[in-house]
Design an enzyme around this catalytic site. Structure first.
Site, PDB file in Angstrom:
ATOM      1  N   LYS A 118      14.026  -1.736   5.333  1.00 42.44           N
ATOM      2  CA  LYS A 118      13.087  -2.725   5.878  1.00 42.44           C
ATOM      3  C   LYS A 118      12.563  -3.685   4.806  1.00 42.44           C
ATOM      4  CE  LYS A 118       9.969   0.006   7.664  1.00 42.44           C
ATOM      5  NZ  LYS A 118      10.547   1.297   7.300  1.00 42.44           N
ATOM      6  N   ARG A 147       2.964   1.351  13.244  1.00 45.24           N
ATOM      7  CA  ARG A 147       3.635   2.614  12.934  1.00 45.24           C
ATOM      8  C   ARG A 147       3.543   3.581  14.117  1.00 45.24           C
ATOM      9  NH1 ARG A 147       4.944   2.175   7.466  1.00 45.24           N
ATOM     10  NH2 ARG A 147       5.390   4.187   6.529  1.00 45.24           N
ATOM     11  N   ARG A 190      16.059   6.141  -4.814  1.00 46.54           N
ATOM     12  CA  ARG A 190      15.303   4.889  -4.902  1.00 46.54           C
ATOM     13  C   ARG A 190      14.390   4.910  -6.134  1.00 46.54           C
ATOM     14  NH1 ARG A 190      12.175   2.617   0.276  1.00 46.54           N
ATOM     15  NH2 ARG A 190      10.790   4.392   0.034  1.00 46.54           N
ATOM     16  N   ARG A 207       8.771   6.894  -6.312  1.00 46.25           N
ATOM     17  CA  ARG A 207       7.537   6.980  -5.534  1.00 46.25           C
ATOM     18  C   ARG A 207       7.195   8.446  -5.270  1.00 46.25           C
ATOM     19  NH1 ARG A 207       8.135   2.838  -0.532  1.00 46.25           N
ATOM     20  NH2 ARG A 207       7.031   4.559   0.450  1.00 46.25           N
ATOM     21  N   ARG A 249       7.948  12.395   6.043  1.00 46.08           N
ATOM     22  CA  ARG A 249       7.922  10.999   6.508  1.00 46.08           C
ATOM     23  C   ARG A 249       8.908  10.779   7.646  1.00 46.08           C
ATOM     24  NH1 ARG A 249       9.390   8.143   1.386  1.00 46.08           N
ATOM     25  NH2 ARG A 249       9.053   6.172   2.441  1.00 46.08           N
TER      26      ARG A 249
HETATM   27  P1  AMP Z   1       5.976   2.627   3.401  1.00 46.84           P
HETATM   28  O1  AMP Z   1       6.227   1.973   2.088  1.00 46.84           O
HETATM   29  O2  AMP Z   1       6.024   1.654   4.567  1.00 46.84           O
HETATM   30  O3  AMP Z   1       6.830   3.850   3.623  1.00 46.84           O
HETATM   31  O4  AMP Z   1       4.449   3.135   3.383  1.00 46.84           O
HETATM   32  C1  AMP Z   1       3.996   4.053   2.404  1.00 46.84           C
HETATM   33  C2  AMP Z   1       2.787   4.800   2.919  1.00 46.84           C
HETATM   34  O5  AMP Z   1       1.721   3.875   3.193  1.00 46.84           O
HETATM   35  C3  AMP Z   1       2.986   5.550   4.232  1.00 46.84           C
HETATM   36  O6  AMP Z   1       3.578   6.819   4.060  1.00 46.84           O
HETATM   37  C4  AMP Z   1       1.541   5.652   4.724  1.00 46.84           C
HETATM   38  O7  AMP Z   1       0.811   6.634   4.026  1.00 46.84           O
HETATM   39  C5  AMP Z   1       0.978   4.294   4.341  1.00 46.84           C
HETATM   40  N1  AMP Z   1       1.203   3.304   5.429  1.00 46.84           N
HETATM   41  C6  AMP Z   1       1.963   2.172   5.377  1.00 46.84           C
HETATM   42  N2  AMP Z   1       1.926   1.508   6.544  1.00 46.84           N
HETATM   43  C7  AMP Z   1       1.129   2.243   7.370  1.00 46.84           C
HETATM   44  C8  AMP Z   1       0.700   2.101   8.721  1.00 46.84           C
HETATM   45  N3  AMP Z   1       1.066   1.048   9.484  1.00 46.84           N
HETATM   46  N4  AMP Z   1      -0.136   3.053   9.225  1.00 46.84           N
HETATM   47  C9  AMP Z   1      -0.545   4.096   8.488  1.00 46.84           C
HETATM   48  N5  AMP Z   1      -0.143   4.306   7.229  1.00 46.84           N
HETATM   49  C10 AMP Z   1       0.672   3.391   6.656  1.00 46.84           C
END
Ligand code: AMP
Length: 229
Positions: free
Chosen positions: A25, A97, A136, A164, A175
């Site tokens: 994404k 989400r 990654r 990360r 996740r």
């Molecule tokens: P990502 O890089 O999109 O995988 O986001 C990393 C982390 O940020 C996720 O595992 C959540 O803890 C938090 N996060 C990102 N976007 C959201 C969202 N829309 N709602 C809740 N938590 C989020």
């Protein structure tokens, strides 16, 4: 091919990019932003920036983020809603989400007299996701994301290259589980409104980007036409 900059007079696109962690994404949203002139709004990046900045909001989110759990809706809404007024339009990456967040997005858009133009869902097999996530690495110097096997850091990026906290095996499993339980139902939510387009997210980055551009609504496609990111 003519390389023109996106038209500033076109109607700004309002897009959502859906997909499991590791589906690409972030990479695709950044390219799509360059092609359409819309702003890439990554909630994951905004969360990590708040954590790195040590803000009260960042401290409140760190535990959730490190464990691969979603942060509470009211917190994420505080971060993302201000971006909806961006006159360039936007590509939301990582938000909504779950269905509650999608409803909150609908309400915020309705309040501002705005519409969602399209929801683009990146589709990829689960085995490929785990492989991509484990390899990654994020450059602390440039903020760019690489893959040790498929897209290694170039000599010009000094790094260091960090993994990360949520890209370790237990957190990856968590996740993906969160994605299946909470985010996947959004496909039906948006398909029912005729907004969803599903994109095959396996293959070279450029081929996936071309599929995304082909699936854009007319206002965004017009901007992307003839523009190579
Ligand atoms: P990502 O890089 O999109 O995988 O986001 C990393 C982390 O940020 C996720 O595992 C959540 O803890 C938090 N996060 C990102 N976007 C959201 C969202 N829309 N709602 C809740 N938590 C989020």
């Amino acid at each position: 091919m003519t390389h023109t900059k996106p038209e500033s007079t076109a109607v700004p696109p309002h897009l959502v990019l859906l997909g499991a962690p590791g589906a690409g994404k972030g990479t695709q949203a950044a390219l799509l932003a360059a092609a359409t002139g819309a702003t890439h709004v990554s909630t994951g990046d905004l969360v990590r920036a708040a954590i790195a900045g040590g803000t009260p909001l960042g401290r409140a989110m760190q535990g959730y983020s490190d464990r691969g759990e979603l942060v509470p809706d009211d917190t994420i809404l505080q971060i993302v809603l201000p971006h909806l007024a961006d006159p360039a339009g936007w590509i939301l990456d990582g938000f909504p989400r779950d269905v509650a967040q999608a409803r909150a997005l609908d309400a915020a858009l309705a309040a501002q007299g705005m519409d969602l133009d399209r929801v683009l869902a990146l589709d990829i097999a689960e085995a490929a996701l785990c492989e991509r996530l484990q390899d990654r690495r994020l450059s602390a110097a440039t903020g760019r994301t690489y893959n040790l096997r498929f897209d290694p850091p170039p000599p010009g990026d000094p790094g260091p290259f960090v993994q990360r906290a949520d890209d370790h095996p237990d957190e990856i499993r968590r996740r993906l589980q969160v994605y299946h339980e909470q985010t996947e139902p959004l496909r039906a939510y948006y398909a029912g409104r005729g907004l969803l387009r599903t994109i095959d997210a396996d293959g070279p980055v450029e081929a996936i980007q071309a599929r995304l551009i082909a699936a854009l609504p007319a206002n965004a496609a017009g901007r992307a036409h003839g523009y190579a990111p």
